[in-house]
Design an enzyme around this catalytic site. Structure first.
Site, mmCIF file in Angstrom:
data_model
loop_
_atom_site.group_PDB
_atom_site.id
_atom_site.type_symbol
_atom_site.label_atom_id
_atom_site.label_comp_id
_atom_site.label_asym_id
_atom_site.label_seq_id
_atom_site.Cartn_x
_atom_site.Cartn_y
_atom_site.Cartn_z
ATOM 1 N N HIS A 14 -6.134 0.496 15.311
ATOM 2 C CA HIS A 14 -5.643 -0.236 14.143
ATOM 3 C C HIS A 14 -5.761 0.637 12.899
ATOM 4 O O HIS A 14 -6.245 1.762 12.941
ATOM 5 C CB HIS A 14 -6.372 -1.582 13.958
ATOM 6 C CG HIS A 14 -7.737 -1.476 13.359
ATOM 7 N ND1 HIS A 14 -8.372 -2.528 12.754
ATOM 8 C CD2 HIS A 14 -8.616 -0.445 13.267
ATOM 9 C CE1 HIS A 14 -9.562 -2.150 12.324
ATOM 10 N NE2 HIS A 14 -9.739 -0.902 12.624
ATOM 11 N N CYS A 33 -10.942 3.567 7.121
ATOM 12 C CA CYS A 33 -10.164 2.601 7.919
ATOM 13 C C CYS A 33 -8.694 2.607 7.530
ATOM 14 O O CYS A 33 -7.865 2.038 8.230
ATOM 15 C CB CYS A 33 -10.740 1.200 7.758
ATOM 16 S SG CYS A 33 -12.356 1.058 8.521
ATOM 17 N N HIS A 39 -7.017 4.675 14.020
ATOM 18 C CA HIS A 39 -8.282 4.959 14.706
ATOM 19 C C HIS A 39 -8.540 3.798 15.661
ATOM 20 O O HIS A 39 -7.936 2.723 15.538
ATOM 21 C CB HIS A 39 -9.434 5.130 13.706
ATOM 22 C CG HIS A 39 -9.768 3.874 12.981
ATOM 23 N ND1 HIS A 39 -9.106 3.476 11.849
ATOM 24 C CD2 HIS A 39 -10.680 2.907 13.229
ATOM 25 C CE1 HIS A 39 -9.601 2.322 11.418
ATOM 26 N NE2 HIS A 39 -10.562 1.949 12.243
ATOM 27 N N HIS A 41 -11.179 1.289 18.319
ATOM 28 C CA HIS A 41 -12.489 0.664 18.524
ATOM 29 C C HIS A 41 -12.594 0.191 19.966
ATOM 30 O O HIS A 41 -11.595 -0.137 20.597
ATOM 31 C CB HIS A 41 -12.671 -0.555 17.612
ATOM 32 C CG HIS A 41 -12.762 -0.213 16.162
ATOM 33 N ND1 HIS A 41 -13.895 0.330 15.593
ATOM 34 C CD2 HIS A 41 -11.859 -0.338 15.158
ATOM 35 C CE1 HIS A 41 -13.676 0.508 14.295
ATOM 36 N NE2 HIS A 41 -12.448 0.130 14.009
ATOM 37 N N ASP A 79 -5.362 -4.756 24.928
ATOM 38 C CA ASP A 79 -5.988 -3.567 25.505
ATOM 39 C C ASP A 79 -5.049 -2.365 25.431
ATOM 40 O O ASP A 79 -3.897 -2.444 25.860
ATOM 41 C CB ASP A 79 -6.403 -3.850 26.944
ATOM 42 C CG ASP A 79 -7.377 -2.803 27.460
ATOM 43 O OD1 ASP A 79 -8.148 -2.242 26.652
ATOM 44 O OD2 ASP A 79 -7.361 -2.541 28.684
ATOM 45 N N HIS A 80 -5.550 -1.263 24.897
ATOM 46 C CA HIS A 80 -4.778 -0.032 24.706
ATOM 47 C C HIS A 80 -3.546 -0.244 23.830
ATOM 48 O O HIS A 80 -2.533 0.437 23.989
ATOM 49 C CB HIS A 80 -4.395 0.601 26.051
ATOM 50 C CG HIS A 80 -5.570 1.161 26.780
ATOM 51 N ND1 HIS A 80 -6.487 0.356 27.430
ATOM 52 C CD2 HIS A 80 -6.017 2.412 26.926
ATOM 53 C CE1 HIS A 80 -7.422 1.116 27.962
ATOM 54 N NE2 HIS A 80 -7.169 2.380 27.661
ATOM 55 N N GLU A 127 -16.611 -5.469 16.764
ATOM 56 C CA GLU A 127 -15.758 -4.294 16.526
ATOM 57 C C GLU A 127 -16.563 -3.020 16.739
ATOM 58 O O GLU A 127 -16.064 -2.024 17.257
ATOM 59 C CB GLU A 127 -15.191 -4.329 15.117
ATOM 60 C CG GLU A 127 -14.144 -3.245 14.880
ATOM 61 C CD GLU A 127 -13.602 -3.266 13.466
ATOM 62 O OE1 GLU A 127 -12.450 -3.690 13.289
ATOM 63 O OE2 GLU A 127 -14.335 -2.886 12.544
HETATM 64 NI NI NI Z 1 -11.482 0.108 12.233
#
Ligand code: NI
Length: 138
Positions: A14, A33, A39, A41, A79-80, A127
């Protein structure tokens, strides 16, 4: 009343930014961010249901069935993925842990509560190891 929780996991990318803000303002508000190259998580998701135990099975709900619901309505989509771009229920929303937690709750409520006597109690979303959000439906 008994409460039982299923834990699931997904990885997703995200970026925290507002299109209408300058790069400087996004950087000032969201820091790393806001990185334009995204990036990721490793999210941990805890889904807690509540209700009365069925006499015949001793279960509130078969957790294999709960796993399938979480997988079909949430994990498959996240997911992914890129949360900002790929996930229908996050379209037009900030990809924050708080909002993601609320939207996951909304996705799961109906299919879970189609099971007689079973209610969605809470969604907890980690997260990072240190940061998580919880939503109880209000
Ligand atoms: Ni983040």
């Amino acid at each position: 009343m008994i409460y039982i929780t299923r834990k699931e996991h997904f990885n997703a990318a995200h970026r925290m930014y507002r299109e209408e803000w300058s790069e400087e303002k996004n950087k000032a508000v969201f820091g790393k961010c806001a990185n334009p190259n995204w990036h990721g998580h490793n999210y941990d998701l805890f889904v807690t249901i509540k209700g009365e135990i069925k006499f015949a099975t001793g279960y509130l709900m078969d957790l294999k069935d709960l796993k399938v619901i979480i997988n079909d309505y949430v994990i498959e989509k996240l997911d992914h993925s890129n949360i900002n771009k790929d996930v229908d229920f996050m379209a037009g929303k900030m990809a924050s842990t708080e909002l993601l937690c609320i939207e996951i709750f909304k996705q799961l409520k109906k299919p879970i509560e189609e099971n007689e006597g079973v209610f969605l109690h809470a969604v907890k979303l980690y997260e990072t190891e240190n940061n998580f959000a919880e939503y109880f439906g209000e």
